[in-house]
Design a protein around this motif. Sequence first.
Motif, PDB file in Angstrom:
ATOM      1  N   LEU A   1      -4.580  -8.285  21.717  1.00 35.57           N
ATOM      2  CA  LEU A   1      -3.521  -7.566  22.389  1.00 35.57           C
ATOM      3  C   LEU A   1      -2.199  -7.825  21.384  1.00 35.57           C
ATOM      4  O   LEU A   1      -1.124  -7.194  21.690  1.00 35.57           O
ATOM      5  CB  LEU A   1      -3.202  -8.283  23.766  1.00 35.57           C
ATOM      6  CG  LEU A   1      -4.383  -8.161  24.853  1.00 35.57           C
ATOM      7  CD1 LEU A   1      -4.098  -8.669  26.153  1.00 35.57           C
ATOM      8  CD2 LEU A   1      -4.560  -6.743  24.941  1.00 35.57           C
ATOM      9  N   LYS A   2      -2.166  -8.813  20.584  1.00 36.74           N
ATOM     10  CA  LYS A   2      -1.166  -9.006  19.576  1.00 36.74           C
ATOM     11  C   LYS A   2      -1.305  -8.387  18.251  1.00 36.74           C
ATOM     12  O   LYS A   2      -2.384  -8.974  17.774  1.00 36.74           O
ATOM     13  CB  LYS A   2      -0.761 -10.297  19.682  1.00 36.74           C
ATOM     14  CG  LYS A   2       0.044 -10.868  20.781  1.00 36.74           C
ATOM     15  CD  LYS A   2       1.396 -10.549  20.662  1.00 36.74           C
ATOM     16  CE  LYS A   2       2.154 -11.459  21.840  1.00 36.74           C
ATOM     17  NZ  LYS A   2       3.648 -10.916  21.785  1.00 36.74           N
TER      18      LYS A   2
ATOM     19  N   SER B   1      -3.355 -13.144  24.493  1.00 32.69           N
ATOM     20  CA  SER B   1      -2.329 -12.557  23.712  1.00 32.69           C
ATOM     21  C   SER B   1      -1.258 -13.472  23.346  1.00 32.69           C
ATOM     22  O   SER B   1      -0.184 -13.511  23.558  1.00 32.69           O
ATOM     23  CB  SER B   1      -1.681 -11.207  24.152  1.00 32.69           C
ATOM     24  OG  SER B   1      -0.824 -11.427  25.400  1.00 32.69           O
TER      25      SER B   1
ATOM     26  N   ASN C   1      -7.445 -12.283  19.955  1.00 32.54           N
ATOM     27  CA  ASN C   1      -6.141 -12.077  20.218  1.00 32.54           C
ATOM     28  C   ASN C   1      -5.882 -10.412  19.837  1.00 32.54           C
ATOM     29  O   ASN C   1      -5.105 -10.265  19.030  1.00 32.54           O
ATOM     30  CB  ASN C   1      -5.255 -12.644  19.284  1.00 32.54           C
ATOM     31  CG  ASN C   1      -3.969 -12.901  19.716  1.00 32.54           C
ATOM     32  OD1 ASN C   1      -3.431 -12.209  20.838  1.00 32.54           O
ATOM     33  ND2 ASN C   1      -2.972 -13.732  19.230  1.00 32.54           N
TER      34      ASN C   1
END
Length: 660
Positions: free
Chosen positions: A126-127, A102, A124
Amino acid sequence: MGYSKDDLQVMAVKQFNHTLFANRPVIKVKVLAFHAIQDYRIPVGLKIKTTELAVRRTEIASIATILEGDVNRFRVLSGRNAENWWQHRLVQNAKELITEGSPSAEKSCLMLRTFGNKIIRFNNTLKRMRTEKNCELIESWMSVKREVGSELWFALRFKNCSENVLEMMQTRMEVISIDERCVRILGEKGTQVEVCVDKTSHVRWGKPETMKNQPVLYDSLKSILHHMDANLRINMSTQIPSIRATERAVPLKMKCLSFSDTSVKINDVCYELSVYRDYPNGDVLPAGNDFDRFGFEIPFDPSPTLPGDVSLRNRNGQVVRTDTDELEEHYQTQLARCKIILQFLAQQKPGVTLQRKDVWIPWMSDYVGITEKRLQYISNDAREKLKPFLRRRHNLPRPFFCYIQLSIMKDGEAKSFQRLAYTRKLYEAVKQFNHILFAKRPAIRVIKPVFLDNHVYRIPVGFKMSANELTVRESQVASIATMIEDVNRLRVSEGGNTENWWQHRFVKNAKELITKGSPSVEESCLMLRTFRCRIIRFHNLRTLTSEQYCELIESWMSVKREVGSELWIALDQKKRRKNVSKMMQTRMEIIRRDDRNGTQVEASMANRLKDRWQNRLEVFPKDERSFKLRGKNGTQIEICGEVCENETMRHCLKVKIIGN
């Protein structure tokens, strides 16, 4: 000095691994795995070459010394933060790189500019990044020169994110072609990429791929969309996102299209947005206009013109306000008068209306014959109109809630389609709705569009229309010029003082132009020299002399035109046909004269001078039908009298170019 039990165990493992791997060439391993929080007791000089490797970020620097060559498939797992782990040779040179974690958007862009891998799977999840940031990832990856066939895959959390990325990439770069699930674009450095949507493990991936320009796919779908009704296509596009990009790439075809302040009509279907008032007692009433915080209606005229809008408002029109003191006094008077008459009718028999004999005050004559039910309606309406004045006086909010409703009307039946919260003005909602319908489309093909006066068309920026037949007034030409691509048959009628309306591109280049107005002779000549239309039907409402009609023809001939071009000039009298034709023979060289029986009379050089002089006095021969003349610039024309179907141009001259 003695050794502990742990030291002896470490030495034994070291000796065992030395026995297994010391003094060996590079060991080839298909899948290599490393366990976290371990010390590997390996001999000096051990080298391993692997096809697939999965490690955490913190382990990359440690294992780099024992790996030989490049890794085909390198998976970097998330873990504790390790600075600049992506700059290791091992990571940059892997053929396929899969990352998890992330990082921030800025750090992600830096990583993608650093990676030189042919295939990158950048996860990515988690972001949660906005659409603009996802587009920046693609642009950062494209900023580095890569070999043909390189791929970038990155994960998106939601299904609609992929569609938003596809649409935004079209606005940020030059579009080459569009498919159902892909868009091919051209980067700043000339790199051609394909951005498309794929599905892997229930995750939507964006995939830009450096490629050569290829033919557009899904030709069968495009062919079907090309022949479908426009309303059905729009409905399908909103319900099936997977075909949205392809549907927008195919030009819409319509029989009729018209806009107004709050609606758009496509063929026989009308889409209209209106403001509705929802009262606490459950009553729901349509209003049409916006409301301020006290409940006053806001007229359309003061609403601003947004980018892309086409305004056909009457510039001399006055804005009618609904919150003036004069209006308040008017409603109070109306309410009081209705109350007096209703009290009088209450004393009469049921169904009786006010009669002339019952009038004892002059103003009562305005209410003669009005039923009690109608009077009650007028009274309630006046009472409702007075409420905003009272609330403004006491600084109270409006007594109802508002919402915007989209209604679809077809075959005289209106159907409520969707209700929107009243978080924006009505004109802003109309703008957004038209943007959904028409934004990012090629020129729309309409057989017969209709332009209504005193309205603002809330259309998206770049909206273009190609019309088969168009009827407008002179005052409308300048306003709609930005949205008209081309016209086959253009009819321009007189209306409003508009200078140089004929100089607009779509007017000059229409295939057939029909004009009706009363310009001066000088202006008419200038117009005819400007027009490039193949067929011009010119109707000047002024009374002109025969010589002035000849000047119009010569002005039209002064510009080089293609063979077959025609000019039809309306005449105020039938005898003008003979007079103008006779005068044109004196001003130009006669090539040939056709009789009604079809015979041709050639004009010799000697007879031409004689005829040219005699024709100044002679009456136009009754049996002659047409003349062929040659102008100063060598243009050969044919002049003949015609009777038009249009009653406003019943008598006219037809001039046709037959040679240059």
